[in-house]
Design a protein around this motif. Sequence first.
Motif, PDB file in Angstrom:
ATOM      1  N   LEU A   1      52.729  47.058  45.365  1.00 46.98           N
ATOM      2  CA  LEU A   1      52.055  48.263  44.882  1.00 46.98           C
ATOM      3  C   LEU A   1      53.033  49.175  44.149  1.00 46.98           C
ATOM      4  O   LEU A   1      52.684  49.807  43.148  1.00 46.98           O
ATOM      5  N   LYS A   2      54.267  49.246  44.659  1.00 48.05           N
ATOM      6  CA  LYS A   2      55.272  50.090  44.018  1.00 48.05           C
ATOM      7  C   LYS A   2      55.568  49.609  42.611  1.00 48.05           C
ATOM      8  O   LYS A   2      55.815  50.414  41.699  1.00 48.05           O
ATOM      9  N   ASP A   3      55.524  48.291  42.409  1.00 50.79           N
ATOM     10  CA  ASP A   3      55.763  47.744  41.076  1.00 50.79           C
ATOM     11  C   ASP A   3      54.670  48.156  40.094  1.00 50.79           C
ATOM     12  O   ASP A   3      54.897  48.180  38.873  1.00 50.79           O
ATOM     13  N   THR A   4      53.469  48.475  40.604  1.00 48.77           N
ATOM     14  CA  THR A   4      52.383  48.934  39.729  1.00 48.77           C
ATOM     15  C   THR A   4      52.452  50.435  39.491  1.00 48.77           C
ATOM     16  O   THR A   4      51.675  50.975  38.696  1.00 48.77           O
ATOM     17  N   GLY A   5      53.346  51.141  40.195  1.00 47.53           N
ATOM     18  CA  GLY A   5      53.493  52.581  40.024  1.00 47.53           C
ATOM     19  C   GLY A   5      52.929  53.400  41.154  1.00 47.53           C
ATOM     20  O   GLY A   5      52.999  54.633  41.138  1.00 47.53           O
ATOM     21  N   LEU A   6      52.345  52.752  42.165  1.00 50.75           N
ATOM     22  CA  LEU A   6      51.742  53.462  43.290  1.00 50.75           C
ATOM     23  C   LEU A   6      52.693  53.397  44.478  1.00 50.75           C
ATOM     24  O   LEU A   6      52.917  52.327  45.043  1.00 50.75           O
ATOM     25  N   ALA A   7      53.248  54.554  44.848  1.00 49.91           N
ATOM     26  CA  ALA A   7      54.190  54.589  45.955  1.00 49.91           C
ATOM     27  C   ALA A   7      54.177  55.969  46.579  1.00 49.91           C
ATOM     28  O   ALA A   7      53.794  56.964  45.930  1.00 49.91           O
ATOM     29  N   GLU A   8      54.583  56.044  47.832  1.00 50.52           N
ATOM     30  CA  GLU A   8      54.635  57.323  48.532  1.00 50.52           C
ATOM     31  C   GLU A   8      55.635  58.248  47.842  1.00 50.52           C
ATOM     32  O   GLU A   8      56.734  57.832  47.480  1.00 50.52           O
ATOM     33  N   GLY A   9      55.215  59.529  47.675  1.00 48.41           N
ATOM     34  CA  GLY A   9      56.070  60.518  47.020  1.00 48.41           C
ATOM     35  C   GLY A   9      55.816  60.650  45.539  1.00 48.41           C
ATOM     36  O   GLY A   9      56.253  61.627  44.917  1.00 48.41           O
ATOM     37  N   ARG A  10      55.093  59.700  44.945  1.00 46.87           N
ATOM     38  CA  ARG A  10      54.808  59.778  43.520  1.00 46.87           C
ATOM     39  C   ARG A  10      53.515  60.549  43.259  1.00 46.87           C
ATOM     40  O   ARG A  10      52.670  60.684  44.139  1.00 46.87           O
ATOM     41  N   VAL A  11      53.343  61.030  42.023  1.00 45.76           N
ATOM     42  CA  VAL A  11      52.127  61.727  41.631  1.00 45.76           C
ATOM     43  C   VAL A  11      50.990  60.722  41.512  1.00 45.76           C
ATOM     44  O   VAL A  11      51.161  59.621  40.970  1.00 45.76           O
ATOM     45  N   LEU A  12      49.820  61.102  42.027  1.00 44.02           N
ATOM     46  CA  LEU A  12      48.676  60.193  42.008  1.00 44.02           C
ATOM     47  C   LEU A  12      48.049  60.143  40.621  1.00 44.02           C
ATOM     48  O   LEU A  12      47.721  61.184  40.037  1.00 44.02           O
ATOM     49  N   ASP A  13      47.896  58.965  40.118  1.00 44.22           N
ATOM     50  CA  ASP A  13      47.144  58.718  38.892  1.00 44.22           C
ATOM     51  C   ASP A  13      46.012  57.774  39.277  1.00 44.22           C
ATOM     52  O   ASP A  13      46.245  56.636  39.690  1.00 44.22           O
TER      53      ASP A  13
END
Length: 766
Positions: free
Chosen positions: A115-127
């Motif tokens: 999931l982090k490789d797709t840009g979704l990770a804890e601490g990041r801005v939600l898109d």
Amino acid sequence: MILNRLTLALAVVFAAQPVFAAEPFVVKDIRVEGIQRTEAGTVFSYLPVKVGDTMTDEKTAAAIKALYATGFFKDVRLEARDGVVIVTVEERPSIATITLTGIKEFSQDDLKKGLKDTGLAEGRVLDRSLLDKAEQELQRQYFNRGKYAVEIKSTLTPLERNRVAVQFDVVEGNSAKIQQINIVGNQAFKEKELLKQFTSTTPGWLTWYTKNDQYSKTRLAGDIEALRSFYLNRGYLEFNVDSTQVSISPDKQGIYITVNVTEGPQYKVSDVKLAGQMLVPETELKKLITIKPGEVFARDRLTETTKAIGDRLGNDGYAFANVNAVPDLDKDKRTVAFTLFVDPGRRVYVNRVNVSGNTKTRDEVVRREVRQMEGAYYDAEKINLSRDRLNRLGYFNEVNIETPAVQGTTDQVDVNVGVTEKSTGSVMLGAGFSSSEGVVLSGSVSQSNVFGTGNRLSAQINSGSVNTVYALSFTNPYYTIDGVSLGYDLYRRDVDATSLSNVGAYKTSTYGAGVRFGLPVNERDFVSLGLTYEQTSLTTYSDSPVQYTRFVNEFGKDNDTVRLDTSWARDTRNSYLFPTKGLMQRVAAEVGTPGGSLQYYKLSFQHQQYIPLSKSFTLMLNGEVGIGDGLSGKPLPFFKNFYAGGNSSVRGFKTGTLGPKDANGDALGGDKRVVGNAEIFFPLPGLKDDQSLRMSAFVDAGATFGPDDRDNLYKTFAFGDLRYSAGIAVLWVSPLGPLKFSLAQPIVKKTGDKAEMFQFTLGNVF
């Protein structure tokens, strides 16, 4: 999403235009409102306007565009009040936590990494657009495991401080199974034979373990290539896979695969010629050609030929030699002629040998195993040998050798040796079980690379009902720069034969100390020499064989030995555990010298050869001969006798029971031993790619003979006295250690022999 964002930005720009349309002004101050997590300085850093600048419509549009481009905000507004620019923003929420429920097939960490490789990770801005990508990534992971019925639902839960919790609820479902594989268009071979080339298969009795009944795009691609190789190795040069269809049942539980092929005609080889710059005698290169005129074409033989010629040129320094096989097809006669064009390239020599990755192991320990010298011409054989020697050390998980060209030169390469170190120290506590010794408890502390010097130090305890060993040893494999090794040993070994039924009862307790040297003759031959002092205490019983009590009465129960050990060994096997080719020969001598009370000799010879019959089948032939006797008029000590029978010699018979027996029928061992084994190894059906499991069918023969005694019925060797057995065996390198078991039936046995059809050993029994 991008279109919506642009539309919103333009709407804001147009809405803001009346604020500044009247007149540009000088910015006196800038204020930011609406931020919760984002620092005001971050907003200022993205604004293209500073205090003192003149604010215009163009700069207003640029400022709004820049703030939207950060991805931090879902709404941006600009206002002007008395020369003050007020930036009002609405932040996107940040991801506080990501939770996955219903996960059984994968670990949470592995999925979160995807999931982090797709840009979704804890601490990041939600898109929100990333949620769709995340669901697709999770779905892809499950599809790769054959779970096509998986259901994934994402949920967002608002939290304080403009944060959200993201939760993925997963219903994995069952894995889809391959229900049918069809090959269409085959005429020369039956579909059943072609499907044997496939790793993918329909459900069977072992597919619960192998998972080969689950569809994998990568595995199917490998199967198609294996099918292509099958045809090309049988002369079908124009074979082609026209199409491959994969369909899934409506319930997403069944996979159906159809492969459409065109076989074409079978071709034979009409001629093979060499051309180009050969640089070595053409007669020598012709000996390397394994594909012959008149034979059916086989691609693997052609590949083997071009590789052999390239390697031969590489041994003379031509590191970039290229051998290109150009075919000439005669479709009417269905023949093919090959011209092997040899391009040796430029001869190169080695500039530097560079070693990297050895953070613990000393540089010299790696370099002394490298056979390619700096300043010498490149030699492919020596580089391959260097890799093998480094792998055999056991210090590294991986050994990689590259030979890049030296920049700015045309005739130099570097040899870059890269290693990945592994832990070489171990503290082990374990247990094994043997059908002959019962439970065997073991413990050891060892370090095979002490302080990175390559020296080995170990302390070992093994406790079995028959053999108990306490040992301490040290070895310096490079006592001299030429590779002469030096080792020391201290040990105590107890043997309790009373635990073996049908073997003469006795006990020995031996203390020993020794020194040994190893001398490499060449890369494959090794000579060892050792001198050991032993003290042995003997115990016999009322039911012990008369030969044993007679020996104790004559020579006493306490004896000492100054033992000289020497051996020569040659080992060309390509693997220690599961070899498929090569041989192992060993000649050994053990001599009790006149320096001790026990004086004797024991000579032994073993020849073991592995012959590849095919890609999956290997024939092993093993022969062992041993002979011993006393010196200076003394007999061979009975506890030094040879024994035969059991899992390591003649299976199907109880351990140590083949040969001379006393009046009670108990085995005595002998001063001569002959053992022979013929064994065919092959993968366990359904597990042909499993490197930890192997099966075999075997025929064993052997027995012991002598000594010259009036009570002995088998004084001298005779083929008629050999025992024979046949059966099957399995060797599994399990997490608990090597597991070996056999099921054998005696074919030829003598009166008093004890059969034991099932025999096994679990763990390392010493």
